[in-house]
Motif scaffolding. Structure first.
Motif, PDB file in Angstrom:
ATOM      1  N   PRO A 298      88.712 -48.160  42.143  1.00 23.50           N
ATOM      2  CA  PRO A 298      89.963 -48.805  42.538  1.00 23.50           C
ATOM      3  C   PRO A 298      90.706 -48.008  43.608  1.00 23.50           C
ATOM      4  N   GLU A 299      91.829 -48.584  44.056  1.00 25.55           N
ATOM      5  CA  GLU A 299      92.668 -47.896  45.029  1.00 25.55           C
ATOM      6  C   GLU A 299      93.204 -46.592  44.432  1.00 25.55           C
ATOM      7  N   ARG A 300      93.470 -45.619  45.317  1.00 28.71           N
ATOM      8  CA  ARG A 300      93.957 -44.317  44.839  1.00 28.71           C
ATOM      9  C   ARG A 300      95.324 -44.444  44.192  1.00 28.71           C
ATOM     10  N   SER A 301      95.502 -43.683  43.126  1.00 26.44           N
ATOM     11  CA  SER A 301      96.812 -43.594  42.479  1.00 26.44           C
ATOM     12  C   SER A 301      97.679 -42.605  43.255  1.00 26.44           C
ATOM     13  N   GLU A 302      98.965 -42.546  42.897  1.00 24.80           N
ATOM     14  CA  GLU A 302      99.860 -41.587  43.555  1.00 24.80           C
ATOM     15  C   GLU A 302      99.414 -40.156  43.285  1.00 24.80           C
ATOM     16  N   ALA A 303      98.958 -39.905  42.058  1.00 25.42           N
ATOM     17  CA  ALA A 303      98.489 -38.556  41.727  1.00 25.42           C
ATOM     18  C   ALA A 303      97.258 -38.194  42.548  1.00 25.42           C
ATOM     19  N   GLN A 304      96.368 -39.163  42.751  1.00 24.81           N
ATOM     20  CA  GLN A 304      95.177 -38.894  43.552  1.00 24.81           C
ATOM     21  C   GLN A 304      95.535 -38.688  45.022  1.00 24.81           C
ATOM     22  N   THR A 305      96.500 -39.449  45.513  1.00 21.66           N
ATOM     23  CA  THR A 305      96.925 -39.266  46.903  1.00 21.66           C
ATOM     24  C   THR A 305      97.489 -37.860  47.107  1.00 21.66           C
ATOM     25  N   ALA A 306      98.283 -37.390  46.149  1.00 21.51           N
ATOM     26  CA  ALA A 306      98.818 -36.026  46.239  1.00 21.51           C
ATOM     27  C   ALA A 306      97.694 -34.999  46.167  1.00 21.51           C
ATOM     28  N   ALA A 307      96.698 -35.251  45.290  1.00 20.11           N
ATOM     29  CA  ALA A 307      95.557 -34.338  45.192  1.00 20.11           C
ATOM     30  C   ALA A 307      94.761 -34.324  46.490  1.00 20.11           C
ATOM     31  N   LEU A 308      94.638 -35.488  47.129  1.00 19.23           N
ATOM     32  CA  LEU A 308      93.914 -35.566  48.393  1.00 19.23           C
ATOM     33  C   LEU A 308      94.618 -34.764  49.477  1.00 19.23           C
ATOM     34  N   VAL A 309      95.942 -34.846  49.535  1.00 17.23           N
ATOM     35  CA  VAL A 309      96.700 -34.082  50.536  1.00 17.23           C
ATOM     36  C   VAL A 309      96.484 -32.584  50.323  1.00 17.23           C
ATOM     37  N   ARG A 310      96.547 -32.143  49.064  1.00 13.28           N
ATOM     38  CA  ARG A 310      96.334 -30.717  48.779  1.00 13.28           C
ATOM     39  C   ARG A 310      94.926 -30.278  49.203  1.00 13.28           C
ATOM     40  N   LEU A 311      93.945 -31.117  48.927  1.00 13.44           N
ATOM     41  CA  LEU A 311      92.574 -30.775  49.273  1.00 13.44           C
ATOM     42  C   LEU A 311      92.376 -30.742  50.787  1.00 13.44           C
ATOM     43  N   GLU A 312      92.967 -31.694  51.489  1.00  9.83           N
ATOM     44  CA  GLU A 312      92.856 -31.706  52.950  1.00  9.83           C
ATOM     45  C   GLU A 312      93.474 -30.450  53.557  1.00  9.83           C
ATOM     46  N   ASN A 313      94.627 -30.029  53.028  1.00 13.31           N
ATOM     47  CA  ASN A 313      95.262 -28.814  53.538  1.00 13.31           C
ATOM     48  C   ASN A 313      94.403 -27.585  53.257  1.00 13.31           C
ATOM     49  N   LEU A 314      93.809 -27.533  52.075  1.00 10.06           N
ATOM     50  CA  LEU A 314      92.967 -26.396  51.727  1.00 10.06           C
ATOM     51  C   LEU A 314      91.746 -26.316  52.637  1.00 10.06           C
ATOM     52  N   LEU A 315      91.044 -27.440  52.811  1.00 10.39           N
ATOM     53  CA  LEU A 315      89.854 -27.427  53.658  1.00 10.39           C
ATOM     54  C   LEU A 315      90.212 -27.167  55.121  1.00 10.39           C
ATOM     55  N   MET A 370      92.881 -29.850  60.976  1.00  7.66           N
ATOM     56  CA  MET A 370      92.096 -28.673  61.332  1.00  7.66           C
ATOM     57  C   MET A 370      92.586 -28.029  62.622  1.00  7.66           C
ATOM     58  N   ARG A 371      92.991 -28.830  63.587  1.00 10.18           N
ATOM     59  CA  ARG A 371      93.513 -28.260  64.836  1.00 10.18           C
ATOM     60  C   ARG A 371      94.808 -27.489  64.571  1.00 10.18           C
ATOM     61  N   MET A 399      97.191 -16.611  50.479  1.00  9.49           N
ATOM     62  CA  MET A 399      96.639 -17.601  51.398  1.00  9.49           C
ATOM     63  C   MET A 399      97.733 -18.492  51.974  1.00  9.49           C
ATOM     64  N   PRO A 400      97.666 -18.805  53.270  1.00  9.90           N
ATOM     65  CA  PRO A 400      98.683 -19.678  53.861  1.00  9.90           C
ATOM     66  C   PRO A 400      98.759 -21.028  53.166  1.00  9.90           C
ATOM     67  N   THR A 401      99.953 -21.602  53.163  1.00  7.32           N
ATOM     68  CA  THR A 401     100.206 -22.883  52.508  1.00  7.32           C
ATOM     69  C   THR A 401     100.295 -23.992  53.550  1.00  7.32           C
ATOM     70  N   ALA A 402     100.482 -25.214  53.068  1.00 10.57           N
ATOM     71  CA  ALA A 402     100.670 -26.344  53.977  1.00 10.57           C
ATOM     72  C   ALA A 402     101.914 -26.149  54.829  1.00 10.57           C
ATOM     73  N   GLU A 403     102.949 -25.540  54.243  1.00 13.59           N
ATOM     74  CA  GLU A 403     104.178 -25.269  55.009  1.00 13.59           C
ATOM     75  C   GLU A 403     103.905 -24.273  56.140  1.00 13.59           C
ATOM     76  N   ASP A 404     102.994 -23.332  55.922  1.00 14.85           N
ATOM     77  CA  ASP A 404     102.655 -22.373  56.971  1.00 14.85           C
ATOM     78  C   ASP A 404     101.907 -23.054  58.112  1.00 14.85           C
ATOM     79  N   ILE A 405     101.087 -24.053  57.788  1.00 17.15           N
ATOM     80  CA  ILE A 405     100.423 -24.820  58.849  1.00 17.15           C
ATOM     81  C   ILE A 405     101.467 -25.556  59.677  1.00 17.15           C
ATOM     82  N   ASP A 406     102.496 -26.097  59.000  1.00 18.35           N
ATOM     83  CA  ASP A 406     103.563 -26.813  59.713  1.00 18.35           C
ATOM     84  C   ASP A 406     104.412 -25.872  60.557  1.00 18.35           C
ATOM     85  N   ASP A 407     104.634 -24.649  60.041  1.00 19.50           N
ATOM     86  CA  ASP A 407     105.536 -23.715  60.721  1.00 19.50           C
ATOM     87  C   ASP A 407     104.903 -22.323  60.757  1.00 19.50           C
ATOM     88  N   PRO A 408     103.928 -22.105  61.654  1.00 19.25           N
ATOM     89  CA  PRO A 408     103.284 -20.788  61.721  1.00 19.25           C
ATOM     90  C   PRO A 408     104.258 -19.660  62.027  1.00 19.25           C
TER      91      PRO A 408
END
Length: 469
Positions: A298-315, A370-371, A399-408
């Protein structure tokens, strides 16, 4: 009633009873032929019985991982050309030089064993345990959904017989998913160029490898000298393997996040029932396509969408570091820029792992950040040096966080302040923690004062205890 007097419907019910009890070996082919009155192809039914016998012989959880391995190796080995002596020599030399160049670009230690060349089949053997670990939550969900659908849709007069069918349906669902997993991993083996090409750590820790046959396919239309392409990709592969060996927690962190996403998946029972209503056993392509494309998820749940964002930032954080280190190490290569752009284009269209993850766990993963992550690592390198940058992988909390990617700039400022021996600037979380500690200290002092008053001690206006010592 004698067996010969039974009508086809009764024959079929008897066959179901034997089937659901697991007694598939006692079914007579002649009995199957008598089902022709129900327009059931006896040959097809006999083939199904053989498949079910194999399913019953599978693992206790109903998922035949051996079947997945056989399927993947069959696909991978069909077109596997092996590794020639010349290919092994050339890539061994590329790995040796890449290791020397990486020594100048990173402080993370070299691997205990050199990089190697492997066949497509060897890649399947090495990576299948990780694919199995990632796919297991979805395989279990599909098996559970099939069991529930059988119980809900069966007539009342068959419920007693259906009650014992759970193991069968789990075996059937597990076998279907194992076949899908084998097909996905087998096709992936014909595309990946190296162990780290997938983006997630599917190779054993500390293992770097290149698949010469897929390497040749990748470079065929690039018009780049093979020796330069081999050196660049060997450098990138070694950097990826070094990082995961150095930060031992990182591998578990990535796999755990993928599994967290997959654990939230539940099969779309509506899609499953719709498919079952029109499913023709003699034409299984629709079921195969549904499994391969993830149509039953099925379509992603809100929890899965949040998990996907975390995983994308990590990778993105991982791949950005690998990009920067590889670029620095291969700066001597005349074609380094062109190769880097070819790698980025390949990732931008999804890369070889995207369809695999989409069909296995419903995970659509694009390298969106990634860029930005590479730009962050470049800024950190310029400000803190190679050693300061690589030290951020020593512990998970560094390890740097998603906020660090936004504001190096904020991350760079913290690193520079630490290098000068200054205390880091207080942020909102630090302020909140300090307030909580202050409140806790106040409560402790109040409790101590109150306890002293109750005991009639010397504090306050209470007289001293007149009792003799």
């Amino acid at each position: 009633m004698a067996d010969d007097d039974r009508n086809p419907e009764e024959e079929f019910q008897e066959l179901l009873r034997r089937l659901l009890s697991g007694d598939t070996g006692a079914i007579d082919p002649e009995q199957l032929s008598r089902l022709s009155g129900m327009q059931i192809d006896p040959a097809m039914m006999q083939q199904m019985m053989q498949q079910l016998q194999g399913a019953f012989a599978g693992s206790d959880d109903g998922i035949s991982w051996d079947l997945a391995k056989r399927q993947a190796l069959h696909i991978a080995n069909q077109s596997d050309l092996g590794v020639t002596t010349g290919e092994r020599r050339d890539l061994d030399q590329a790995f040796s030089l890449a290791a020397l160049w990486l020594g100048e670009a990173t402080t993370i230690a070299d691997l205990p064993t050199p990089g190697r060349t492997i066949t497509r089949g060897a890649w399947v053997e090495a990576t299948l345990p990780v694919w199995q670990e990632l796919a297991e939550p979805v395989a279990t969900s599909i098996a559970d959904a099939l069991t529930a659908a059988l119980s809900e849709q069966a007539p009342d007069d068959m419920q007693s017989m259906i009650a014992d069918a759970g193991r069968l349906m789990r075996a059937v669902g597990g076998s279907l998913f194992a076949t899908q997993l084998g097909q996905v991993v087998g096709r992936l083996a014909t595309e990946v160029v190296s162990g780290g090409d997938v983006g997630i750590p599917v190779m054993p820790a500390g293992d770097a490898a290149i698949l010469p046959q897929n390497f040749a396919d990748f470079g065929r239309d690039l018009e780049i000298p093979d020796d330069q392409l081999a050196l660049y990709l060997a450098t990138r592969e070694l950097a990826h393997a070094r990082l995961f060996r150095h930060a031992k927690w990182l591998r578990l962190h990535v796999i755990a996040q993928v599994r967290d996403f997959a654990h939230g998946i539940h099969v779309d029972t509506g899609a499953l029932e719709d498919l079952a209503s029109r499913f023709d056993p003699s034409e299984p392509d629709e079921l195969r396509r549904a499994l391969e494309t993830g149509a039953l998820l099925p379509e992603r749940s809100e929890a899965q969408t949040a998990a996907l964002v975390r995983l994308e930032n990590l990778l993105a954080t991982i791949e950005g570091w690998v990009d920067v280190v590889t670029d620095d190490a291969t700066s001597r290569l005349p074609s380094a820029g062109r190769i880097a752009e070819a790698v980025r284009r390949r990732r931008a269209v999804g890369g070889p792992a995207e369809e695999a993850l989409k069909s296995l766990v419903g995970l659509e993963l694009r390298p969106r950040r990634m860029r930005e992550a590479a730009a962050m690592w470049r800024a950190v390198t310029d400000a803190a040096g190679v050693a300061g940058r690589d030290a951020l992988w020593d512990y998970p909390d560094l390890m740097p966080t998603a906020e660090d990617i936004d504001d190096p700039a904020a991350l760079v400022a913290r690193l520079q302040a630490t290098a000068r021996g200054e205390l880091p600037a207080q942020d909102a979380m630090d302020d909140a923690l300090a307030q909580l500690l202050a409140e806790e200290n106040d409560r402790t002092d109040d409790a101590a004062t109150s306890s002293g008053d109750d005991d009639g001690g010397p504090s306050g206006d209470h007289p001293e205890d007149p009792r003799p010592v």
